[in-house]
Enzyme design. Structure first.
Site, PDB file in Angstrom:
ATOM      1  N   CYS A   1       1.505   1.051   2.595  1.00 57.07           N
ATOM      2  CA  CYS A   1       2.520  -0.075   2.641  1.00 57.07           C
ATOM      3  C   CYS A   1       2.898  -0.618   1.184  1.00 57.07           C
ATOM      4  CB  CYS A   1       2.187  -1.308   3.494  1.00 57.07           C
ATOM      5  SG  CYS A   1       3.550  -2.127   3.871  1.00 57.07           S
TER       6      CYS A   1
ATOM      7  N   HIS B   1       0.037   1.237   8.156  1.00 54.53           N
ATOM      8  CA  HIS B   1      -1.199   0.615   8.185  1.00 54.53           C
ATOM      9  C   HIS B   1      -2.431   1.246   9.011  1.00 54.53           C
ATOM     10  CE1 HIS B   1      -0.043  -3.240   5.661  1.00 54.53           C
ATOM     11  NE2 HIS B   1       1.239  -2.862   6.283  1.00 54.53           N
TER      12      HIS B   1
ATOM     13  N   GLU C   1      -5.475   1.200   8.469  1.00 51.96           N
ATOM     14  CA  GLU C   1      -6.832   0.297   8.771  1.00 51.96           C
ATOM     15  C   GLU C   1      -6.853  -0.483   9.954  1.00 51.96           C
ATOM     16  OE1 GLU C   1      -3.679  -2.067   6.332  1.00 51.96           O
ATOM     17  OE2 GLU C   1      -4.079  -0.174   6.675  1.00 51.96           O
TER      18      GLU C   1
END
Length: 210
Positions: free
Chosen positions: A81, A188, A190
């Protein structure tokens, strides 16, 4: 010794990236806030956040020039991002005082998908990753407007989102790219528990040490 991968700890999902990297195995993940900590790592993850704020913090913590040099010298880096924005060679809709790290010969558009309320999820075909599509979470994300000849596009937005909505002008836009030892995603990984993108980066880091 196992590779040490730093996570830039100025803003964003630092703990989540550290946990994802550690879960991949055979690497050690550490937060990085100082140039001495940057010197001690083999690679760096630049998490999401607010790109202009992060560029100011890089200057405040005297990390901007050392990090630029490490990337020029070939240190593997992964940006998600806002990390993608910072690694780009050019940013559209950015602020005049925003500083770039470079590493990717791409032009990105900041906040291309809209505001926080326009966040969405979709499944992406991701080049080089086994076991099917990657679930991608986009939060005030950029997209890639254009890439240089040395840049490989790893994933692009499909015509429709998971909800069935038309992706509109986002359809076909590149949202994951690689140039040499530098990888970036507009989304993202994660946040989803899918370790494959982090695993891809860990494998790249291990190969770079050999």
């Amino acid at each position: 010794m196992v590779p040490v991968i730093g996570v830039l700890a100025l803003q964003g999902d630092v703990r989540e990236h550290v946990a994802a990297l550690e879960a991949c195995g055979d690497v050690r993940a550490v937060p990085v806030r100082r140039s001495s900590e940057l010197d001690a790592v083999d690679a760096l993850v630049i998490p999401g956040g607010e790109s202009t704020t992060m560029s100011r913090l890089l200057q405040t913590f005297e990390l901007l020039d050392p990090l630029r040099k490490r990337i020029v010298d070939g240190m593997p880096a992964y940006g998600s991002c806002a990390g993608m924005i910072l690694l780009a060679s050019e940013v559209l809709d950015g602020r005049p005082d925003q500083q770039q790290l470079g590493g990717l010969d791409v032009v990105v558009r900041r906040n291309a998908f809209g505001r926080q309320v326009d966040s969405f999820e979709t499944d992406l075909e991701f080049a080089g990753l086994p076991d099917g599509p990657v679930r991608a979470v986009f939060i005030r994300a950029p997209w890639v407007e254009s890439v240089g000849p040395a840049v490989e596009v790893l994933a692009a937005v499909p015509p429709r989102t998971l909800s069935g909505a038309d992706a509109g002008p986002a359809a076909g836009r590149a949202v994951a790219v690689r140039q040499g030892a530098v990888i970036a995603t507009a989304f993202h990984p994660e946040l989803t528990g899918d370790l494959r993108v982090h695993g891809l980066f860990c494998d790249l880091v291990k190969r770079a040490r050999n």
